[in-house]
Design an enzyme around this catalytic site. Sequence first.
Site, PDB file in Angstrom:
ATOM      1  N   ASN A  21       0.824  -1.079   0.061  1.00 12.57           N
ATOM      2  CA  ASN A  21      -0.045  -0.178  -0.049  1.00 12.57           C
ATOM      3  C   ASN A  21       0.963   1.259  -0.010  1.00 12.57           C
ATOM      4  OD1 ASN A  21       0.790  -0.438   2.547  1.00 12.57           O
ATOM      5  ND2 ASN A  21      -1.198   0.369   3.424  1.00 12.57           N
ATOM      6  N   GLU A  75       5.392  -3.842  11.983  1.00 12.91           N
ATOM      7  CA  GLU A  75       4.370  -2.694  12.323  1.00 12.91           C
ATOM      8  C   GLU A  75       3.158  -3.627  11.023  1.00 12.91           C
ATOM      9  OE1 GLU A  75       4.157  -0.370  13.673  1.00 12.91           O
ATOM     10  OE2 GLU A  75       6.249   0.213  14.108  1.00 12.91           O
ATOM     11  N   CYS A 123      -2.939   0.949   7.017  1.00  8.91           N
ATOM     12  CA  CYS A 123      -2.907   0.368   8.504  1.00  8.91           C
ATOM     13  C   CYS A 123      -3.834   1.213   9.346  1.00  8.91           C
ATOM     14  CB  CYS A 123      -1.624   0.251   8.894  1.00  8.91           C
ATOM     15  SG  CYS A 123      -0.545   1.267   8.994  1.00  8.91           S
TER      16      CYS A 123
HETATM   17  P1  NAP Z   1       1.098  -9.023   3.561  1.00 13.92           P
HETATM   18  O1  NAP Z   1       0.300  -9.750   2.501  1.00 13.92           O
HETATM   19  O2  NAP Z   1       1.228  -9.541   4.880  1.00 13.92           O
HETATM   20  O3  NAP Z   1       2.382  -8.801   2.788  1.00 13.92           O
HETATM   21  C1  NAP Z   1       3.243  -7.931   3.170  1.00 13.92           C
HETATM   22  C2  NAP Z   1       4.642  -8.331   2.668  1.00 13.92           C
HETATM   23  O4  NAP Z   1       5.091  -9.575   3.131  1.00 13.92           O
HETATM   24  C3  NAP Z   1       4.917  -8.570   1.293  1.00 13.92           C
HETATM   25  O5  NAP Z   1       6.237  -7.985   0.765  1.00 13.92           O
HETATM   26  C4  NAP Z   1       4.592 -10.113   1.026  1.00 13.92           C
HETATM   27  O6  NAP Z   1       5.119 -10.689  -0.075  1.00 13.92           O
HETATM   28  C5  NAP Z   1       5.435 -10.552   2.086  1.00 13.92           C
HETATM   29  N1  NAP Z   1       4.998 -11.998   2.511  1.00 13.92           N
HETATM   30  C6  NAP Z   1       3.979 -12.735   2.387  1.00 13.92           C
HETATM   31  N2  NAP Z   1       4.130 -13.753   3.162  1.00 13.92           N
HETATM   32  C7  NAP Z   1       5.321 -14.058   3.626  1.00 13.92           C
HETATM   33  C8  NAP Z   1       5.818 -14.918   4.176  1.00 13.92           C
HETATM   34  N3  NAP Z   1       5.420 -15.940   4.563  1.00 13.92           N
HETATM   35  N4  NAP Z   1       7.418 -14.490   4.793  1.00 13.92           N
HETATM   36  C9  NAP Z   1       7.793 -13.434   4.590  1.00 13.92           C
HETATM   37  N5  NAP Z   1       7.325 -12.383   3.843  1.00 13.92           N
HETATM   38  C10 NAP Z   1       5.944 -12.757   3.187  1.00 13.92           C
HETATM   39  O7  NAP Z   1       0.266  -7.480   3.783  1.00 13.92           O
HETATM   40  P2  NAP Z   1      -0.257  -6.635   2.605  1.00 13.92           P
HETATM   41  O8  NAP Z   1      -1.314  -7.219   2.000  1.00 13.92           O
HETATM   42  O9  NAP Z   1       0.948  -6.207   1.750  1.00 13.92           O
HETATM   43  O10 NAP Z   1      -0.325  -5.290   3.339  1.00 13.92           O
HETATM   44  C11 NAP Z   1      -1.776  -5.210   4.117  1.00 13.92           C
HETATM   45  C12 NAP Z   1      -1.402  -5.535   5.766  1.00 13.92           C
HETATM   46  O11 NAP Z   1      -0.603  -4.827   6.130  1.00 13.92           O
HETATM   47  C13 NAP Z   1      -2.672  -4.949   6.470  1.00 13.92           C
HETATM   48  O12 NAP Z   1      -3.044  -5.960   7.321  1.00 13.92           O
HETATM   49  C14 NAP Z   1      -2.191  -3.734   7.109  1.00 13.92           C
HETATM   50  O13 NAP Z   1      -2.709  -3.263   8.183  1.00 13.92           O
HETATM   51  C15 NAP Z   1      -0.679  -4.005   7.073  1.00 13.92           C
HETATM   52  N6  NAP Z   1       0.198  -2.820   7.218  1.00 13.92           N
HETATM   53  C16 NAP Z   1       0.419  -2.128   8.250  1.00 13.92           C
HETATM   54  C17 NAP Z   1       1.403  -1.110   8.298  1.00 13.92           C
HETATM   55  C18 NAP Z   1       1.703  -0.677   9.730  1.00 13.92           C
HETATM   56  O14 NAP Z   1       2.510   0.075   9.598  1.00 13.92           O
HETATM   57  N7  NAP Z   1       1.129  -1.117  10.743  1.00 13.92           N
HETATM   58  C19 NAP Z   1       1.587  -0.477   7.316  1.00 13.92           C
HETATM   59  C20 NAP Z   1       0.986  -1.018   5.960  1.00 13.92           C
HETATM   60  C21 NAP Z   1       0.060  -2.177   5.882  1.00 13.92           C
HETATM   61  P3  NAP Z   1       4.206 -10.881  -1.258  1.00 13.92           P
HETATM   62  O15 NAP Z   1       3.267  -9.537  -1.672  1.00 13.92           O
HETATM   63  O16 NAP Z   1       5.295 -11.453  -2.335  1.00 13.92           O
HETATM   64  O17 NAP Z   1       3.066 -11.835  -0.847  1.00 13.92           O
HETATM   65  O1  G3H Z   2      -0.600   1.437   6.100  1.00 13.03           O
HETATM   66  C1  G3H Z   2       0.094   1.836   7.037  1.00 13.03           C
HETATM   67  C2  G3H Z   2       0.733   3.259   6.889  1.00 13.03           C
HETATM   68  O2  G3H Z   2       1.796   3.157   7.874  1.00 13.03           O
HETATM   69  C3  G3H Z   2      -0.259   4.134   7.120  1.00 13.03           C
HETATM   70  O3  G3H Z   2       0.675   5.637   7.119  1.00 13.03           O
HETATM   71  O4  G3H Z   2      -1.217   6.986   8.213  1.00 13.03           O
HETATM   72  O5  G3H Z   2       0.338   8.031   6.542  1.00 13.03           O
HETATM   73  O6  G3H Z   2      -1.376   6.655   5.814  1.00 13.03           O
HETATM   74  P1  G3H Z   2      -0.667   6.741   6.839  1.00 13.03           P
END
Ligand code: NAP
Ligand code: G3H
Length: 490
Positions: A163, A259, A293
């Site tokens: 994202n 995160e 997030c």
């Molecule tokens: P995701 O599916 O968990 O993927 C995140 C990263 O992890 C991608 O690079 C993905 O690669 C990789 N990945 C997937 N499976 C893995 C494994 N088994 N081992 C190591 N790496 C692996 O998350 P997303 O869909 O990209 O993002 C959405 C989620 O992220 C939401 O839950 C959101 O809340 C959270 N998020 C949190 C923050 C925060 O700062 N708290 C910020 C942004 C997003 P692939 O794409 O190749 O699968």
């Molecule tokens: O999606 C997770 C990001 O850390 C959120 O950043 O609050 O600036 O959109 P933001």
Amino acid sequence: MLDKMRDDENHYKNLVDGKWIDGNDNKTITIYSPIDGSELGSVPAMASEDVDLAIETAKQAQRHWRNVTIDEKAEILYKTAKILLTQKEELTDLMMKEIAKDRKSCASEIERTADFIRFTADTAKNISGESIPGDSFPGVKTNKISMVKREPLGVILAISPFNYPVNLAASKIAPGLMAGNSIVLKPASQGSLCGLYLARVFQEAGVPAGVLNTVTGRGSEIGDYITTHRGINFINFTGSTEVGKHISEITSMVPLLMELGGKDAAIILKDADLDLAATNIVAGGYSYSGQRCTAVKRILVIDEVADTLVEKIVSKMETLKVGNPLEQDVDIVPLISEKAADFVCELIDDAKEKGAKLLVGGTREGNLIAPTLFDNVTTDMRIAWEEPFGPVLPIIRVKSKDEAIQIANDSEYGLQSAVFTSNINEAFYVANRLEVGTVQVNNKTERGPDHFPFLGVKSSGIGTQGIRYSIESMSRPKATVINLYEQGED
Ligand code: NAP
Ligand code: G3H
């Protein structure tokens, strides 16, 4: 820059040891646009031996990089920020197509990243060590002093989500580099074109060969191999709680900064400015279709003011523009994948079946989900607890601030919360009781400004991000204790 990065067939390569290479077995992943399914290009699906090479290269390069002066490292980062801004138009176009983010948000992500990189260089230049006199501890003689400086950790594995494919990669790379580490970046597959682009920018700015390397490939295929690799000294991960928990289960003795997901609550008290609350809820809940997030993901409102607040939110939602970001300036865009849209629809159906009142939206066209608002959501509904990562907001009416606090804290997540009130005592009453990393008073939940600490508790994360915090997380104290002896003393 794109012309230098891809071949005639729109194939992109990985940066390893300063060269742009394919994986050993030439397997690839095709990247399609979530907007219209058009093919944007392909990236290598790196295998285990490619991962070995990237990590070994990073390990060798770090031995030299750690000794490059802070000032020289900073100059490279300043140049990176500069080049990034000159490429803003091209990278904005690529990002829009790859992750279906609207033009304005893509451009502001790039500008924010340039600011982040510059600020990181400035901050690192101003981090100094400390010297601690021994005699402040009982029984220690006066002739002991500990000189503490910070040391790099080695090779950082940076795993970024879809994202913020530029910002959440750079926010790991820049502090990691300034702390003297080398980096292996594994970008989200959907987002990897932007991740590779960013790596190219760092390379053009002068990051030496091997100090920054990239590894593309499906997390489900190479994730376990790369996260448990013996050459990795630190994992800096942003993504879902599911994957984050999995990584923390299979790794051992490697420090983690994570995160993860959130279910940020906006709590609206009786004395809140309801216009301000409604504006923040709509902006915080629906921008980029709720795929943040820190998006506002539930509204907990005191009964007495709920009707007025609902009216204001509904009226502000009418201004949200829905559609194709390539054609117009929009707020609501198609979700990142069909799977993501299916999941959001499951939550919508569950809420409808259990009797929530659908006030706005609830419809779907392909992966485009209309901004959706439910009233009278109860705690037996999935939408009360689960993170949709889509444009759906539940309103839960409560009788008191304590009930709001209890429901907010009953969540498995603990990223942020917001409280809206005009009484500072009430604000502190609520803020002091919420189990989250950050409480926003009279504002939507959000990560920035990027030098603030940003962290999640419970299932929302481990460790703290934020420019200085990230540099500190990716380095460790190293103490040298000087023992002074007077002449003639044994
Ligand atoms: P995701 O599916 O968990 O993927 C995140 C990263 O992890 C991608 O690079 C993905 O690669 C990789 N990945 C997937 N499976 C893995 C494994 N088994 N081992 C190591 N790496 C692996 O998350 P997303 O869909 O990209 O993002 C959405 C989620 O992220 C939401 O839950 C959101 O809340 C959270 N998020 C949190 C923050 C925060 O700062 N708290 C910020 C942004 C997003 P692939 O794409 O190749 O699968
Ligand atoms: O999606 C997770 C990001 O850390 C959120 O950043 O609050 O600036 O959109 P933001």
